[in-house]
Scaffold this motif. Structure first.
Motif, short mmCIF file in Angstrom:
data_model
loop_
_atom_site.label_atom_id
_atom_site.label_comp_id
_atom_site.label_asym_id
_atom_site.label_seq_id
_atom_site.Cartn_x
_atom_site.Cartn_y
_atom_site.Cartn_z
N UNK A 236 6.71 10.92 2.63
CA UNK A 236 7.72 10.13 3.32
C UNK A 236 7.01 8.90 3.89
N UNK A 237 7.54 7.72 3.57
CA UNK A 237 6.88 6.46 3.93
C UNK A 237 7.74 5.71 4.92
N UNK A 238 7.08 5.12 5.89
CA UNK A 238 7.75 4.24 6.85
C UNK A 238 7.22 2.83 6.66
N UNK A 239 8.12 1.85 6.49
CA UNK A 239 7.74 0.46 6.26
C UNK A 239 8.58 -0.44 7.16
N UNK A 240 7.96 -1.47 7.70
CA UNK A 240 8.71 -2.48 8.45
C UNK A 240 9.38 -3.45 7.48
N UNK A 241 10.46 -4.10 7.94
CA UNK A 241 11.22 -4.96 7.03
C UNK A 241 10.59 -6.34 6.84
N UNK A 242 9.40 -6.57 7.40
CA UNK A 242 8.69 -7.83 7.13
C UNK A 242 7.47 -7.60 6.24
N UNK A 243 7.43 -6.45 5.56
CA UNK A 243 6.32 -6.10 4.67
C UNK A 243 6.86 -6.04 3.24
N UNK A 244 6.17 -6.70 2.33
CA UNK A 244 6.53 -6.63 0.91
C UNK A 244 5.58 -5.66 0.21
N UNK A 245 6.14 -4.77 -0.59
CA UNK A 245 5.42 -3.63 -1.13
C UNK A 245 5.32 -3.73 -2.64
N UNK A 246 4.16 -3.33 -3.16
CA UNK A 246 3.96 -3.17 -4.60
C UNK A 246 4.20 -1.69 -4.92
N UNK A 247 5.36 -1.38 -5.47
CA UNK A 247 5.73 0.02 -5.70
C UNK A 247 4.78 0.71 -6.66
N UNK A 248 4.28 -0.01 -7.66
CA UNK A 248 3.35 0.60 -8.61
C UNK A 248 2.05 1.03 -7.94
N UNK A 249 1.51 0.19 -7.08
CA UNK A 249 0.28 0.53 -6.37
C UNK A 249 0.50 1.70 -5.41
N UNK A 250 1.65 1.69 -4.73
CA UNK A 250 1.94 2.79 -3.80
C UNK A 250 2.06 4.11 -4.55
N UNK A 251 2.76 4.10 -5.69
CA UNK A 251 2.91 5.32 -6.47
C UNK A 251 1.58 5.85 -6.98
N UNK A 252 0.71 4.96 -7.45
CA UNK A 252 -0.61 5.39 -7.95
C UNK A 252 -1.46 5.98 -6.84
N UNK A 253 -1.40 5.38 -5.66
CA UNK A 253 -2.19 5.88 -4.53
C UNK A 253 -1.71 7.26 -4.09
N UNK A 254 -0.41 7.43 -3.97
CA UNK A 254 0.11 8.72 -3.52
C UNK A 254 -0.12 9.82 -4.54
N UNK A 255 -0.09 9.47 -5.82
CA UNK A 255 -0.28 10.48 -6.87
C UNK A 255 -1.66 11.13 -6.78
N UNK A 256 -2.66 10.39 -6.31
CA UNK A 256 -4.02 10.94 -6.20
C UNK A 256 -4.13 11.96 -5.07
N UNK A 257 -3.20 11.95 -4.14
CA UNK A 257 -3.25 12.87 -2.99
C UNK A 257 -2.08 13.86 -3.00
N UNK A 258 -1.46 14.00 -4.14
CA UNK A 258 -0.23 14.80 -4.21
C UNK A 258 -0.50 16.28 -3.96
N UNK A 259 -1.65 16.78 -4.35
CA UNK A 259 -1.95 18.21 -4.22
C UNK A 259 -2.60 18.57 -2.89
N UNK A 260 -2.82 17.59 -2.03
CA UNK A 260 -3.51 17.84 -0.76
C UNK A 260 -2.48 18.10 0.35
N UNK A 261 -2.76 19.06 1.23
CA UNK A 261 -1.83 19.33 2.34
C UNK A 261 -2.11 18.43 3.54
N UNK A 262 -1.09 18.19 4.34
CA UNK A 262 -1.20 17.47 5.61
C UNK A 262 -1.94 16.14 5.44
#
Length: 319
Positions: A236-262
């Protein structure tokens, strides 16, 4: 001539013709010599006694000092004891860290059990309720009533619209929503404006929360709780409305930590404390951070960060 009985014999002349010393003077000289001898002997006896007594006191003091402060060998044994102390400190630190991890794990398990229990009770109370859809991550863009231009900028630059937004949800499991509560007067002009915008774009997540600058922390907690109740996401991600996001980079980063708890993934920042009045982000209480020109301590920024499902569940149960 013979001597008469009881008569004293005549004195004989001494050598050289000198006359003998009278008996009275002899007695006086004997008494004087005796007194002088007594004084000399007392003087000679007193000094050695004092000297020996002083030595005895010093000797007793040394024995007491040795008893109170025993001598220790300070070479190999001292180094060995220092090594033992460091080893014990290290072992104690390891034990504390292990206990801390164990307590944290138990707290998370307890929070998960509470959340599961609450979810089961909710499902049992509503038989027609469907299961939460399983998704990759939910991105909530916190916004305000006055931020229409920022929302339009996000829609034009990096946030898909219409059918593309639905396709992203179905194929990638990525949910993106603007997050906002309601005004202090529900149903007023501000709420109606958001309702009209949501009817046009269908990209809002409305919260049971009264909007206000000093209620941002509460708004974030309610967002995580609401998102966790609506979607079963890995992050679950929280973003402010003055931040522009690269969805591809975010998805790649989260995928590397998908199996880790907390998991918490965010940005750490530090910067100068702005003490000058009139500038943007002026710090009125800059003096709390030391002299002018000091920097803030390193801390997590709230502009964008992601937390795993376990942490979102913990917030939902314990907020």
């Amino acid at each position: 001539m013979g001597l008469m009985m009881g008569s004293r014999p005549p004195h004989k002349a001494g050598i050289g013709g000198s006359v003998g010393v009278p008996t009275r003077w002899v007695s006086f000289l004997c008494i004087a010599s005796f007194c002088l001898g007594v004084l000399v002997i007392n003087r000679l006896w007193t000094s050695p006694d004092s000297f020996h007594m002083h030595n005895d006191v010093i000797s007793v003091g040394n024995h007491l000092s040795r008893d109170i402060h025993p001598l220790l060998p300070c070479e190999k044994k001292g180094a060995f004891q220092a090594g033992d102390i460091l080893s014990q400190v290290s072992q104690t630190h390891d034990v504390i860290m292990t206990l801390d991890k164990t307590i944290s794990s138990l707290e998370m398990q307890l929070a998960g059990a509470r959340a599961a229990k609450a979810e089961n009770e909710e499902k049992s109370g509503n038989e027609q309720s469907s299961d939460r859809p399983k998704v990759f991550f939910v991105m909530g863009i916190t916004t305000a009533f006055s931020s229409r231009k920022r929302r339009d900028s996000i829609r034009e630059n990096w946030m898909p619209q219409g059918e593309d937004l639905k396709k992203l949800e179905k194929e990638k499991g990525i949910i993106i929503r603007f997050v906002i509560g309601h005004s202090a007067s529900p149903g007023g002009i501000l709420d109606r404006a958001i309702d009209a915008e949501d009817a046009q774009h269908k990209d809002f997540l409305r919260l049971n929360h009264v909007e206000g600058y000093h209620e941002l922390s509460s708004k974030t907690q309610i967002y995580f709780s609401s998102a966790a109740a609506k979607w079963d996401a890995d992050f679950y991600i929280k973003v402010d409305d003055d931040v522009h996001v690269n969805l591809g980079m975010v998805g790649s980063l989260l995928a590397r930590h998908r199996s880790k708890p907390r998991v918490y993934i965010g940005c750490m920042k530090s910067g100068p404390v702005l003490a000058q009045k009139g500038v943007k982000y002026h710090e009125p209480e800059y003096w709390k951070f030391g002299e002018e020109g000091n920097k803030y301590f390193r801390h997590a920024t709230g502009q964008i960060y992601a937390i795993s499902k376990d942490l979102a569940t913990y917030i939902s149960v314990n907020r």
